[in-house]
Design an enzyme around this catalytic site. Structure first.
Site, PDB file in Angstrom:
ATOM      1  N   LYS A 122       0.828  -1.218   0.000  1.00  0.00           N
ATOM      2  CA  LYS A 122       0.000   0.000   0.000  1.00  0.00           C
ATOM      3  C   LYS A 122       0.852   1.254   0.000  1.00  0.00           C
ATOM      4  CE  LYS A 122      -4.337  -1.678   1.919  1.00  0.00           C
ATOM      5  NZ  LYS A 122      -5.248  -1.713   3.037  1.00  0.00           N
ATOM      6  N   LYS A 206      -4.532  -9.435  -7.621  1.00  0.00           N
ATOM      7  CA  LYS A 206      -5.715  -9.676  -6.788  1.00  0.00           C
ATOM      8  C   LYS A 206      -6.875  -8.794  -7.242  1.00  0.00           C
ATOM      9  CE  LYS A 206      -5.832  -7.895  -2.662  1.00  0.00           C
ATOM     10  NZ  LYS A 206      -5.580  -7.488  -1.279  1.00  0.00           N
ATOM     11  N   LYS A 209     -10.581  -3.339  -4.735  1.00  0.00           N
ATOM     12  CA  LYS A 209     -11.393  -2.114  -4.811  1.00  0.00           C
ATOM     13  C   LYS A 209     -10.619  -0.989  -5.475  1.00  0.00           C
ATOM     14  CE  LYS A 209     -13.188  -2.995  -0.143  1.00  0.00           C
ATOM     15  NZ  LYS A 209     -12.961  -2.682   1.260  1.00  0.00           N
TER      16      LYS A 209
HETATM   17  P1  TYM Z   1     -10.745  -5.575   3.336  1.00  0.00           P
HETATM   18  O1  TYM Z   1     -11.778  -4.549   3.628  1.00  0.00           O
HETATM   19  O2  TYM Z   1      -9.601  -5.202   2.453  1.00  0.00           O
HETATM   20  O3  TYM Z   1     -11.398  -6.860   2.692  1.00  0.00           O
HETATM   21  C1  TYM Z   1     -12.507  -7.487   3.303  1.00  0.00           C
HETATM   22  C2  TYM Z   1     -12.398  -8.994   3.170  1.00  0.00           C
HETATM   23  O4  TYM Z   1     -12.352  -9.375   1.796  1.00  0.00           O
HETATM   24  C3  TYM Z   1     -11.249 -10.234   1.570  1.00  0.00           C
HETATM   25  N1  TYM Z   1     -10.754 -10.020   0.200  1.00  0.00           N
HETATM   26  C4  TYM Z   1     -10.599 -10.997  -0.705  1.00  0.00           C
HETATM   27  N2  TYM Z   1     -10.848 -12.328  -0.652  1.00  0.00           N
HETATM   28  C5  TYM Z   1     -10.617 -13.048  -1.769  1.00  0.00           C
HETATM   29  N3  TYM Z   1     -10.154 -12.510  -2.933  1.00  0.00           N
HETATM   30  C6  TYM Z   1      -9.900 -11.192  -3.036  1.00  0.00           C
HETATM   31  N4  TYM Z   1      -9.471 -10.672  -4.185  1.00  0.00           N
HETATM   32  C7  TYM Z   1     -10.126 -10.368  -1.886  1.00  0.00           C
HETATM   33  N5  TYM Z   1      -9.988  -9.035  -1.640  1.00  0.00           N
HETATM   34  C8  TYM Z   1     -10.372  -8.838  -0.361  1.00  0.00           C
HETATM   35  C9  TYM Z   1     -10.214  -9.814   2.610  1.00  0.00           C
HETATM   36  O5  TYM Z   1      -9.275 -10.843   2.842  1.00  0.00           O
HETATM   37  C10 TYM Z   1     -11.102  -9.542   3.803  1.00  0.00           C
HETATM   38  O6  TYM Z   1     -11.408 -10.749   4.472  1.00  0.00           O
HETATM   39  N6  TYM Z   1      -7.857  -5.690   7.381  1.00  0.00           N
HETATM   40  C11 TYM Z   1      -9.142  -6.133   6.860  1.00  0.00           C
HETATM   41  C12 TYM Z   1     -10.317  -5.661   7.697  1.00  0.00           C
HETATM   42  C13 TYM Z   1     -10.199  -5.979   9.141  1.00  0.00           C
HETATM   43  C14 TYM Z   1     -10.360  -7.264   9.741  1.00  0.00           C
HETATM   44  C15 TYM Z   1     -10.180  -7.059  11.144  1.00  0.00           C
HETATM   45  C16 TYM Z   1     -10.645  -8.531   9.229  1.00  0.00           C
HETATM   46  C17 TYM Z   1      -9.927  -5.093  10.136  1.00  0.00           C
HETATM   47  N7  TYM Z   1      -9.921  -5.727  11.361  1.00  0.00           N
HETATM   48  C18 TYM Z   1     -10.276  -8.123  12.066  1.00  0.00           C
HETATM   49  C19 TYM Z   1     -10.725  -9.590  10.148  1.00  0.00           C
HETATM   50  C20 TYM Z   1     -10.538  -9.375  11.538  1.00  0.00           C
HETATM   51  C21 TYM Z   1      -9.291  -5.577   5.468  1.00  0.00           C
HETATM   52  O7  TYM Z   1      -8.722  -4.569   5.118  1.00  0.00           O
HETATM   53  O8  TYM Z   1     -10.181  -6.207   4.695  1.00  0.00           O
END
Ligand code: TYM
Length: 344
Positions: A122, A206, A209
């Site tokens: 990032k 990947k 967004k």
């Molecule tokens: P975030 O908001 O980037 O993504 C949300 C969830 O979607 C999954 N994901 C994917 N899975 C499969 N293929 C993809 N291309 C893909 N892109 C995103 C992510 O793995 C995630 O599960 N840090 C986390 C949010 C968070 C969190 C937590 C999660 C904050 N605190 C505590 C679990 C527990 C995040 O940025 O997800």
């Protein structure tokens, strides 16, 4: 404490996960995370939140943030989370997350955070311009999970390293404060073909967004025409589908589409190949488009319906925050005692 004190966590199983309110959710978020939330809520006590504290590690327009939070909450509901079964809330409504994160900032080591690949991805070349919050982001994630003593964390593959860090923090806290088994060492639930969905334009990147090309992803809010068109335009190769997964080893785009089909249909990739082996993408893509439209199509409509009544979403989030706090507050109070705080 006796010599017989248990060293392993002995509390109940609990599921926790979250999603950042930083843009349209896509098929990767759905298959990697949301679809598992809806399934797990019926098996284990489940806590799902909107990660608005994490969101502001990059600039968010203050006048829009609350709406973005409601959008994620609507996505949770539209994909099957039931607020009577699971606890759904906004991270900023439970101050214990930030409070515990501070203690964990003092438990985690700089060397551990220096290894986090997501920060490197990032921040790119100009890390000195990023917020300090972006750097300590995984520490807050550990606090999110451990404030509830969660044992299972359904996430996509990209979050695996953050879960390993969470385990390291839990272990070090338990050791440092002489509290064996106080925090569990949570597991990432990343099984299944949906754990790493790739871009529809580039099978080595990947689905994300932040990809500038909207054709690289299927958004949860896309209508049937947009979904079908994106599948039609997805990059592929001219070869027919092989009989086994080994045959897809060097065909990233083809492997991705087979994985998406499998995850949407709830079957293994081997099953998909058993059905389509020998057929080219001219035959496979329309089938995939139909499946994607039938699963994803209704979600966008349901989100729009829910968002037309923001007061109802707010009611669900307020109720969820109360339930979440009732669980997190005693844990954080115990942490403060263990640390030896004056106010502990
Ligand atoms: P975030 O908001 O980037 O993504 C949300 C969830 O979607 C999954 N994901 C994917 N899975 C499969 N293929 C993809 N291309 C893909 N892109 C995103 C992510 O793995 C995630 O599960 N840090 C986390 C949010 C968070 C969190 C937590 C999660 C904050 N605190 C505590 C679990 C527990 C995040 O940025 O997800």
């Amino acid at each position: 404490m006796t010599d017989q004190a248990p060293t392993a966590y002995a509390g109940p199983e609990r599921v926790l996960s979250g999603v950042q309110p930083t843009g349209d959710l896509h098929l990767g978020n759905y298959l990697g995370a949301l679809v598992k939330f809806a399934r797990l809520q019926h098996e284990i006590d489940t806590f799902i939140f909107v990660a608005d504290l994490h969101a502001i590690t990059a600039w968010q327009e203050p006048s829009k943030l609350k709406h973005q939070v409601r959008e994620i909450a609507a996505a949770y509901l539209a994909t099957g989370l039931d607020p009577k079964v699971a606890t759904i809330f906004a991270q900023s409504a439970v101050p214990e997350h930030a409070e515990l994160a501070w203690v964990f900032n003092c438990v985690a080591r700089l060397g551990w955070l220096d290894r986090m690949t997501q920060f490197k991805d990032k921040a790119g070349k100009h890390k000195e311009r990023e917020s300090v919050g972006l750097y300590t982001y995984p520490v807050l994630q550990a606090a999110d999970i451990l404030a509830y003593k969660a044992t299972k964390v359904p996430v996509g593959e990209d979050q695996r390293q953050h879960l390993e860090l969470t385990r390291d923090i839990a272990q070090k806290f338990n050791n440092d404060f002489n509290a064996p088994g106080f925090f569990p060492l949570p597991d990432a639930l990343t099984q299944g073909p949906g754990a790493r969905i790739m871009s529809l334009r580039d099978g080595t990147a990947k689905m994300s967004k932040s990809d500038p090309s909207d054709n690289s992803r299927i958004n949860l809010t896309d209508d049937a025409d947009a979904i079908a068109q994106k599948v039609r335009k997805a990059r592929t190769d001219p070869e027919p589908l092989p009989e086994t997964m080994e045959g897809l080893a060097d065909r990233a785009e083809a492997r991705n589409l087979v994985g998406i089909y499998a995850a949407l249909a709830g079957v293994t990739e081997a099953r998909v190949l058993a059905e389509f082996a020998g057929q080219g993408f001219g035959a496979f893509k329309p089938k995939l488009a139909d499946l994607a439209v039938s699963v994803m199509g209704p979600i966008g409509g349901e989100m729009r319906r829910l968002l037309a009544d923001p007061a109802e979403i707010d009611r669900i989030l307020t109720d969820g925050a109360q339930r979440a706090r009732a669980l997190a507050a005693p844990t954080v109070a115990e942490v403060k005692k263990l640390v030896g705080f004056w106010a502990g």
